[in-house]
Design an enzyme around this catalytic site. Structure first.
Site, mmCIF file in Angstrom:
data_model
loop_
_atom_site.group_PDB
_atom_site.id
_atom_site.type_symbol
_atom_site.label_atom_id
_atom_site.label_comp_id
_atom_site.label_asym_id
_atom_site.label_seq_id
_atom_site.Cartn_x
_atom_site.Cartn_y
_atom_site.Cartn_z
ATOM 1 N N GLU A 1 -3.640 7.215 -4.044
ATOM 2 C CA GLU A 1 -3.379 5.921 -3.432
ATOM 3 C C GLU A 1 -3.061 4.887 -4.494
ATOM 4 O O GLU A 1 -3.679 4.883 -5.554
ATOM 5 C CB GLU A 1 -4.696 5.488 -2.775
ATOM 6 N N TYR B 1 0.844 -1.201 0.000
ATOM 7 C CA TYR B 1 0.000 0.000 0.000
ATOM 8 C C TYR B 1 0.875 1.245 0.000
ATOM 9 O O TYR B 1 1.789 1.367 0.832
ATOM 10 C CB TYR B 1 -0.900 0.021 1.244
#
Lengths: 289, 381
Positions: free
Chosen positions: B189, B101
């Site tokens: 993201e 992530y």
């Protein structure tokens, strides 16, 4: 005593020739605010309500070195530049009325202000008022009266609602300020609480919060550790759903962060009196003071 | 505003973040052709402005152009969380060794961007934060200096990466920072960032939310909003174009007021007396009679609304303007529902006279008005 502004405050109005700038310059002058100069790039030499207009803040400061505060009415896409200009000229208080400023600019000028020790109130704020002395904002003046209650809020009209209740009940205000409705604002509840705690003219503080972010939770932590004066709090948005912006860009519950319940719990735990309706502020103060 | 995955990936491509081979399709036939060109197993992904599409069946896999065509046809008929699917992204399917992530968002309390990195990618990062807070590394970024190389390396290291991998992750973080800055992002993201068995890093999903206030310097996005493609409902979009903020809720009492905080407090007051707000509507500062009249029309377009509470606290906003707007609107309103008005402040006397002449009652106290409007609905029900 009061916080941030008083009768010695010397003001420059940035964006003075615009519709809003002009209108509120008159309203602030009527209130008794000392305005020495205004700016609009390209319009130096003009006058607005008898106030001289300059091309830049620095030029105005050359003629009026005593200027220490600015109020900004410049449209959103130029407002960040105006704020950098005010900070660069060394002003210590900037009341930033403009709404819809890009958040990346906000982060930069707020960091800059922090480095040089200036206060930015806002953006997207109704401003600051020390009743009877100085209005550096756009609030309707008649709902405020001089007194000993500090008022800090994230909302404009809700500030007037609570101020009107206070005034009607005989509780005047030392200083009232709006922190602004954006997700990123300069002055925080903690900053303002700190100033009210140190102010001889303030006996208690009313804090008006709303959903979104964690400024009220940070205030609660600070109150518990450092605040001896009573705090009364109201939080708007108990009925707001998750994930929806309620008018203010900053009023949004994201995930588990920013709920009214979380804020109310934190403030109660810190010893603040949390009221359910704005109208209850009177009774709460009667009990405390 | 939230961007579609394919738009976010365009932004990623511009700064050199590696992506799977892909094509965008708005028909099943296009999907088949793209799959044929890619000549590999593919993922077919619904392009919507909301999360949770995987669980809702908005992502399917196919090995052949025929299967891809079939899957795309199904997805293009779907409506996910109220969003009809208009396009699908056809992407090369990747073999996964690890999922990472990477994200950059704004920390409201620090008033700074924060970069986030975790070796536990592929799942909801908020859940990871809750269950394994030690698996998430964060680095706050000076908004004036920006993310510097050594900070990116340190962040990657804090997330548990070492050696060459640390350098690669840091490089991608710096590129993501470029996306963040160039697009005035509130959030960007990569989740997951995939590490393939042969050690390549590829952004499998992309998220990019752009600050609405910056749209004046992002012309292409401004045009897309102009074309009516956004997360807002129809009424919400209509209100937005008229300069008001409207949010649909689930109750039956319409709410109109001036100022976001005041409108929220009005909703809360209605709830306090046992009512349920149908919406949030802020007419904004200094609204005209016309805007008030539009506001009433929008609120009453919602079929659930059985009564309306108008709460005006005049500052810049003038009570006489608001009163005129209410009267104008009443002439043309589609339905007859009780309207409870609370009005104080600037030009209150003039506003009161206008309402009195039209035989419309109003109150001075927000609290009393909230009680009254809830009674109206209960009486009817």
């Amino acid at each position: 005593m009061t916080i941030l502004v008083d009768k010695t405050t010397k003001v420059i109005v940035q964006g003075i020739t615009g519709r809003e700038g002009h209108f509120h310059t008159k309203a602030m002058l009527d209130y008794g605010t000392t305005i020495l100069a205004g700016t609009t790039p390209g319009k130096s030499g003009q006058e607005v309500e008898g106030i001289p207009v300059f091309d830049s803040v620095v030029e105005a400061k050359e003629q009026f070195p005593e200027i220490n505060a600015s109020i900004i009415f410049v449209p959103a896409r130029f407002a960040a530049d105006a704020t950098y200009e005010a900070l660069d000229a060394g002003l210590t208080i900037v009341s930033l009325i403009t709404e819809h400023i890009p958040v990346h600019e906000e982060m930069r000028f707020i960091e800059l202000a922090r480095r040089q020790g200036s206060y930015i109130v806002g953006p997207n704020t109704p401003g600051i008022i020390t009743p009877g002395q100085c209005k550096l904002g756009i609030m309707p003046a008649h709902v405020f009266k001089p007194g000993r209650v500090g008022l800090i809020s994230r909302s404009g009209t809700l500030t007037y609602e609570v101020a009107a209740s206070l005034t009607e009940a005989g509780f005047g205000q030392s200083t009232a300020l709006g922190l602004g409705g954006d997700p990123i604002v300069g002055m925080s509840f903690v900053d303002a609480l700190k100033l009210f705690e140190a102010d001889d003219g303030t006996d208690a503080t009313v804090l008006i919060g709303e959903i979104g972010g964690s400024a009220e939770e940070a205030a609660a932590t600070y109150i518990k550790k450092h605040i001896s004066k009573p705090v009364i709090a109201y939080i708007a948005g108990r009925t707001a759903p998750k994930g929806k912006r309620m008018g203010h860009a900053g009023a949004i519950v994201s995930g588990k962060t920013g709920t009214a319940d979380g804020k109310i719990k934190a403030l109660r735990k810190a010893g603040a009196t949390v009221i359910d309706r704005p109208i209850d502020v009177d009774e709460a103060l009667q009990k405390i003071l | 505003m939230r961007l579609f995955e394919y738009e976010a990936k365009d932004a990623f491509r511009q700064v050199g973040i590696p992506l799977p081979a892909s094509g965008l399709a708005s028909t099943a036939r296009e999907a088949a052709r793209i799959t044929e060109d890619l000549a590999c197993p593919v993922a077919i992904k619904a392009q919507i402005l909301a999360g949770g599409r995987g669980k809702a069946g908005g992502i399917k896999f196919a090995d052949t152009p025929e299967a891809s065509k079939e899957a795309a046809a199904k997805i293009l008929k779907m409506t996910i969380h109220g969003h009809p699917v208009r396009r699908v992204l056809i992407e090369q399917r990747l073999e996964i060794k690890q999922e990472i992530y990477l994200g950059i968002t704004i920390d409201r309390s620090e008033r700074k961007p924060v970069a986030i990195c975790s070796a536990m990618g592929g799942v909801d990062i908020e859940q990871v934060a809750e269950k394994h807070p030690e698996k998430i590394a964060r680095s706050w970024i000076d908004p004036i200096l920006g993310l510097r190389d050594f900070e990116a390396r340190q962040l990657a290291k804090n997330a548990g990466f070492e050696g060459r991998t640390m350098l690669q992750v840091a490089g991608l973080l710096l590129r993501l920072w470029q996306v963040f800055i160039k697009n005035d992002a509130e959030l960007t993201e990569i989740n997951p960032l995939i590490v393939t068995p042969d050690g390549k890093f590829i952004a499998a999903d992309a998220r990019l939310n752009v600050d609405d206030n910056s749209l004046f310097r992002h012309q292409a996005l401004l045009e897309r909003v102009g074309a009516g493609i956004s997360e807002k409902t129809k009424l919400e979009q209509q209100a937005h174009e008229l300069g008001m903020t409207y949010v649909e809720l689930e109750g039956n009492i319409g709410i109109i007021g001036n100022g976001a905080g005041l409108v929220m407090a009005t909703m809360d007051a209605v709830k306090y007396y046992g009512g349920a707000p149908a919406n949030f509507l802020d007419v904004g500062g200094g609204a005209t009679a016309e805007r008030m009249s539009n506001a009433l029309e929008i609120v009453l377009s919602h079929p659930d609304v059985e009564a309306v509470f108008i709460n005006i606290l005049g500052g810049i906003t003038r009570c006489d303007e608001m009163a005129r707007g209410i009267i104008d609107a009443q002439k043309t309103l589609p339905r007859d529902v009780p309207i409870v008005i609370r009005m104080i402040g600037t030009r209150e006397k003039e506003g009161a006279e206008i309402l009195a002449a039209a035989n419309i009652p109003f109150l001075n106290s927000m609290d009393a008005a909230a009680k009254r409007v809830v009674e109206q609905v209960t009486k009817r029900g």
